[in-house]
Design a protein around this motif. Structure first.
Motif, short mmCIF file in Angstrom:
data_model
loop_
_atom_site.label_atom_id
_atom_site.label_comp_id
_atom_site.label_asym_id
_atom_site.label_seq_id
_atom_site.Cartn_x
_atom_site.Cartn_y
_atom_site.Cartn_z
N LEU A 120 0.83 -1.21 0.00
CA LEU A 120 0.00 0.00 0.00
C LEU A 120 0.86 1.26 0.00
N ILE A 121 1.90 1.28 0.80
CA ILE A 121 2.81 2.43 0.84
C ILE A 121 3.52 2.59 -0.50
N THR A 122 3.93 1.48 -1.09
CA THR A 122 4.63 1.54 -2.37
C THR A 122 3.75 2.09 -3.47
N ILE A 123 2.53 1.59 -3.58
CA ILE A 123 1.68 2.10 -4.66
C ILE A 123 1.20 3.52 -4.38
N ASN A 124 1.09 3.90 -3.10
CA ASN A 124 0.75 5.28 -2.79
C ASN A 124 1.85 6.22 -3.28
N ASN A 125 3.09 5.89 -3.00
CA ASN A 125 4.21 6.71 -3.47
C ASN A 125 4.31 6.70 -4.99
N TYR A 126 4.08 5.56 -5.60
CA TYR A 126 4.15 5.45 -7.05
C TYR A 126 3.12 6.36 -7.72
N TYR A 127 1.88 6.27 -7.28
CA TYR A 127 0.84 7.08 -7.91
C TYR A 127 0.95 8.55 -7.55
N LYS A 128 1.50 8.85 -6.38
CA LYS A 128 1.73 10.26 -6.04
C LYS A 128 2.74 10.87 -7.00
N ASN A 129 3.82 10.14 -7.30
CA ASN A 129 4.82 10.63 -8.25
C ASN A 129 4.26 10.70 -9.66
N LYS A 130 3.48 9.69 -10.06
CA LYS A 130 2.87 9.71 -11.39
C LYS A 130 1.91 10.88 -11.54
N LEU A 131 1.19 11.19 -10.46
CA LEU A 131 0.22 12.27 -10.49
C LEU A 131 0.91 13.62 -10.63
N LYS A 132 2.04 13.79 -9.96
CA LYS A 132 2.79 15.05 -10.09
C LYS A 132 3.26 15.27 -11.52
N LYS A 133 3.65 14.20 -12.19
CA LYS A 133 4.14 14.31 -13.56
C LYS A 133 3.01 14.57 -14.55
N SER A 134 1.84 14.01 -14.29
CA SER A 134 0.75 14.13 -15.26
C SER A 134 -0.34 15.09 -14.82
N GLU A 135 -0.08 15.91 -13.81
CA GLU A 135 -1.10 16.85 -13.31
C GLU A 135 -1.49 17.86 -14.39
#
Length: 127
Positions: free
Chosen positions: A74-89
């Motif tokens: 859960l922590i790993t995918i939270n960090n992954y999608y947080k980073n992906k979201l910053k790039k594709s915001e």
């Protein structure tokens, strides 16, 4: 597939002014991944006739070993999608789902595989 689902869930929650749309979207993705993992595990286990003792169908106590692994996931995918979201915001041109579309998506992505998983296990998952 999971990134597409994440964007759909995230945009829905963001449109509804949810307090934490990132975590709520990640939680749905996490639950979908857990259901899909166990479905694949049960299908492969029945095809090749194998069983890992910590995931046995007989005892629920053995499944508690999965909790630390799931927390790390859960922590790993939270960090992954947080980073992906910053790039594709910047490019949020995805269509926002209506409530009934979101419920249908959750039904077919999570509920149907969960039902199949329970049926394949003989209903012994919760024992």
């Amino acid at each position: 597939m999971y990134y597409w689902l994440f964007i759909k869930f995230y945009n829905f929650y963001k449109k509804k002014n949810n307090y934490d749309p990132l975590f709520n979207s990640v939680a749905l993705i996490f639950f979908a991944q857990i259901v899909h993992f166990f479905l694949i595990f049960l299908i492969l286990g029945s095809i090749f006739n194998f069983e890992i003792p910590s995931f046995s169908k007989d005892r629920f106590v053995n499944k508690l070993a999965f909790l630390p692994i799931s927390l790390l996931w859960l922590i790993t995918i939270n960090n992954y999608y947080k980073n992906k979201l910053k790039k594709s915001e910047a490019k949020s041109d995805y269509k926002v789902l209506k409530l009934y579309e979101l419920l249908l998506l959750i039904f077919f992505i999570i509920i149907v595989p969960l039902y199949v998983t329970i049926r394949l296990s003989g209903g012994q998952i919760w024992k």
